[in-house]
Design an enzyme around this catalytic site. Structure first.
Site, PDB file in Angstrom:
ATOM      1  N   ASN A 157     -32.711 -60.963 -51.817  1.00 36.36           N
ATOM      2  CA  ASN A 157     -31.466 -60.783 -51.078  1.00 36.36           C
ATOM      3  C   ASN A 157     -32.054 -60.536 -49.712  1.00 36.36           C
ATOM      4  O   ASN A 157     -32.543 -59.464 -49.211  1.00 36.36           O
ATOM      5  CB  ASN A 157     -30.977 -59.387 -51.497  1.00 36.36           C
ATOM      6  CG  ASN A 157     -29.559 -58.982 -50.706  1.00 36.36           C
ATOM      7  OD1 ASN A 157     -29.326 -59.810 -49.869  1.00 36.36           O
ATOM      8  ND2 ASN A 157     -28.836 -58.214 -51.062  1.00 36.36           N
TER       9      ASN A 157
ATOM     10  N   GLU B 233     -26.222 -55.756 -59.146  1.00 37.80           N
ATOM     11  CA  GLU B 233     -25.949 -57.258 -58.504  1.00 37.80           C
ATOM     12  C   GLU B 233     -27.115 -58.151 -58.914  1.00 37.80           C
ATOM     13  O   GLU B 233     -27.114 -59.260 -59.170  1.00 37.80           O
ATOM     14  CB  GLU B 233     -25.593 -57.062 -57.173  1.00 37.80           C
ATOM     15  CG  GLU B 233     -24.292 -56.839 -56.882  1.00 37.80           C
ATOM     16  CD  GLU B 233     -23.930 -56.175 -55.662  1.00 37.80           C
ATOM     17  OE1 GLU B 233     -24.028 -55.167 -55.254  1.00 37.80           O
ATOM     18  OE2 GLU B 233     -23.721 -57.088 -54.781  1.00 37.80           O
TER      19      GLU B 233
ATOM     20  N   ARG C 239     -15.294 -48.989 -41.987  1.00 36.72           N
ATOM     21  CA  ARG C 239     -14.428 -50.173 -41.643  1.00 36.72           C
ATOM     22  C   ARG C 239     -12.928 -49.552 -41.802  1.00 36.72           C
ATOM     23  O   ARG C 239     -12.903 -48.765 -42.841  1.00 36.72           O
ATOM     24  CB  ARG C 239     -14.423 -51.272 -42.640  1.00 36.72           C
ATOM     25  CG  ARG C 239     -15.880 -51.914 -42.251  1.00 36.72           C
ATOM     26  CD  ARG C 239     -16.028 -53.350 -42.960  1.00 36.72           C
ATOM     27  NE  ARG C 239     -17.409 -54.038 -42.987  1.00 36.72           N
ATOM     28  CZ  ARG C 239     -18.082 -54.047 -44.284  1.00 36.72           C
ATOM     29  NH1 ARG C 239     -17.672 -53.580 -45.434  1.00 36.72           N
ATOM     30  NH2 ARG C 239     -19.168 -54.503 -44.183  1.00 36.72           N
TER      31      ARG C 239
ATOM     32  N   HIS D  51     -18.315 -58.816 -52.345  1.00 31.64           N
ATOM     33  CA  HIS D  51     -18.977 -58.120 -53.308  1.00 31.64           C
ATOM     34  C   HIS D  51     -18.417 -58.905 -54.700  1.00 31.64           C
ATOM     35  O   HIS D  51     -18.305 -58.101 -55.920  1.00 31.64           O
ATOM     36  CB  HIS D  51     -17.932 -56.669 -53.335  1.00 31.64           C
ATOM     37  CG  HIS D  51     -18.556 -55.699 -52.325  1.00 31.64           C
ATOM     38  ND1 HIS D  51     -17.452 -54.882 -52.087  1.00 31.64           N
ATOM     39  CD2 HIS D  51     -19.551 -55.216 -51.719  1.00 31.64           C
ATOM     40  CE1 HIS D  51     -17.931 -53.939 -51.015  1.00 31.64           C
ATOM     41  NE2 HIS D  51     -19.214 -54.360 -50.959  1.00 31.64           N
TER      42      HIS D  51
ATOM     43  N   ARG E 137     -29.197 -64.317 -53.426  1.00 30.22           N
ATOM     44  CA  ARG E 137     -27.759 -63.680 -53.076  1.00 30.22           C
ATOM     45  C   ARG E 137     -27.543 -64.631 -51.735  1.00 30.22           C
ATOM     46  O   ARG E 137     -28.207 -64.288 -50.603  1.00 30.22           O
ATOM     47  CB  ARG E 137     -27.864 -62.211 -52.790  1.00 30.22           C
ATOM     48  CG  ARG E 137     -26.477 -61.706 -52.113  1.00 30.22           C
ATOM     49  CD  ARG E 137     -26.222 -60.545 -52.047  1.00 30.22           C
ATOM     50  NE  ARG E 137     -24.920 -59.872 -51.781  1.00 30.22           N
ATOM     51  CZ  ARG E 137     -24.608 -59.344 -50.579  1.00 30.22           C
ATOM     52  NH1 ARG E 137     -25.367 -59.145 -49.641  1.00 30.22           N
ATOM     53  NH2 ARG E 137     -23.279 -58.890 -50.595  1.00 30.22           N
TER      54      ARG E 137
END
Ligand code: ADP
Length: 398
Positions: free
Chosen positions: A7, A385, A241, A180, A91
């Protein structure tokens, strides 16, 4: 058979080497400050001491080279040669509208990653650097791209199109993508297995609540809606956010404060969410909870608003699917915050959701947390993940 999962960020590279015979992590690590002074590799072989290499890493190719050296190191290594690594899974953030599934990397795939630099300006260039570095250092080894946007590609048009002039979709592919995706795919799949639900028809809502937060609705493991949009800014209230907001707020603040849209977006991405709502306490939910316990009113409101937004989305997604069989919590807050899980579920009495307080008194462990007579199964499913990427890589290369 071992799979290396990578990643890449613009100046970082995280990796895990996973033995697919038992899905165990053989080693993991992180390269930091790539291309910046003070580069550092932290390598953690399972069951052995941590190994730190402080050496210049001008680019991702050098970083990958050092990772491979660490993996084969006589003392700290876990493999004799890179022949033991069957393939590499990456990823990759954005595939635009081109790919809705993971894919073995070829020149076309790299072109698509490049074409999506506009849509994922922070991630796609770094992801491509990681792939090209692996190609250079391990020629002939298969690389697989696992997209964060792939899960959302099964949404129907009514869910993914914005109510704006259609020409913008045609000209620029402006639509809701969702992020996600690897986590939502993994957790919804595990929830079906763990909850012994019908693999074809189970209606599952996954609440991925971390610093970044999103929620998805899926039927039989196929996404029908998810809360993030063209970018990760849409949907839930997050650490920094804003999530959903009236776009006119942007025009109003820009005019009043004399700032431009780029600065406004920076405020919505980095200075809003529970950080902004709490008057600057923190983006970390643990700090927000401590401040609230000390009587900080704005921290209390921020947490209540976060919980309220999640509950509203669960209601909306239950309506979208005309029912829900299971709700799964995951990521930092979802896996660890006992009180927030309980508070979200308290909104869901009308669905027949009942939490078992003893079962819910747990962190980071796979478990059903609803009562035996709850109409909807509520679960805690830790996300993974890296394992999801490794499984996809194995599936496409074996
Ligand atoms: P991301 O991957 O988006 O950075 P994570 O999934 O790692 O985020 O989640 C990080 C968030 O999880 C932080 O805001 C942290 O405060 C929160 N968190 C971790 N442990 C707890 C806990 N025990 N209670 C409440 N929040 C927690």
């Amino acid at each position: 058979m071992k799979i290396l999962v990578i990643n890449c960020g613009s100046s970082s590279l995280k990796y895990q080497l996973i033995d697919m015979n038992d899905e165990s992590v053989v080693a993991k690590g992180l390269c930091e400050r790539i291309g910046i002074e003070g580069s550092k590799l932290t390598h953690q072989p399972t069951g052995k001491d941590k190994y730190i290499v402080e050496q210049p890493m001008p680019d991702h190719k050098v970083a990958i080279g050092l990772v491979l050296e660490a993996l084969q190191d006589a003392e700290h290594g876990v493999v004799k040669s890179t022949d033991e690594i069957a393939a590499v899974g990456h990823r990759v953030l954005h595939a635009g509208t081109t790919y809705c599934e993971s894919i073995v990397v070829n020149e076309d795939v790299k072109r698509v990653i490049r074409e999506c630099f506009d849509l994922g300006p922070l991630h796609n260039p770094a992801n491509l650097m990681g792939i090209e570095a692996c190609e250079a250092v391990m020629p002939g080894k298969a690389n697989v791209a696992v997209w964060d946007t792939a899960f959302g590609m099964s949404m129907p048009e009514k869910a993914y199109l914005y109510a704006i002039p259609h020409e913008y979709y045609e000209k620029y592919s402006i639509r809701r993508y969702g992020f996600h995706g690897t986590s939502h795919m993994f957790v919804s799949g595990e929830a079906i297995k763990f909850g012994k639900l019908d693999p074809e028809n189970a209606k599952v809502i996954v609440c991925h609540l971390g610093n970044g937060a999103s929620i998805s609705a899926s039927i039989g493991g196929k996404c029908v809606d998810t809360s993030m949009g063209l970018t990760p800014l849409e949907g839930l209230i997050m650490g920094t956010r804003s999530g959903d907001i009236d776009p006119a707020v942007c025009q109003f603040i820009c005019n009043k404060e004399g700032i431009d849209i780029n600065e406004m977006l920076n405020i919505l991405n980095k200075k809003s969410g529970v950080l902004g709502m709490s008057g600057g306490v923190s983006s970390d939910f643990r700090d927000i909870e401590s401040a609230r316990a000390e009587g900080n009113h704005l921290a209390d409101v921020a947490l209540q608003a976060f919980i309220y937004r999640v509950a509203k989305y669960i209601g909306a997604y239950t309506a979208a699917m005309n029912g829900v069989d299971a709700i799964a919590f995951t990521a930092g807050v979802g896996e660890n915050d006992i009180k927030s899980r309980k508070a979200i579920c308290e909104y869901l009495g009308y669905l027949g959701v009942k939490i078992d307080d003893d079962a819910n008194n747990i962190r980071g462990e796979r478990r059903v947390i609803s009562a035996a007579d709850s109409k909807v199964k509520v679960m805690l499913i830790p996300t993974n993940e890296e394992l999801a990427i490794a499984r996809e890589t194995l599936r496409l290369t074996k």
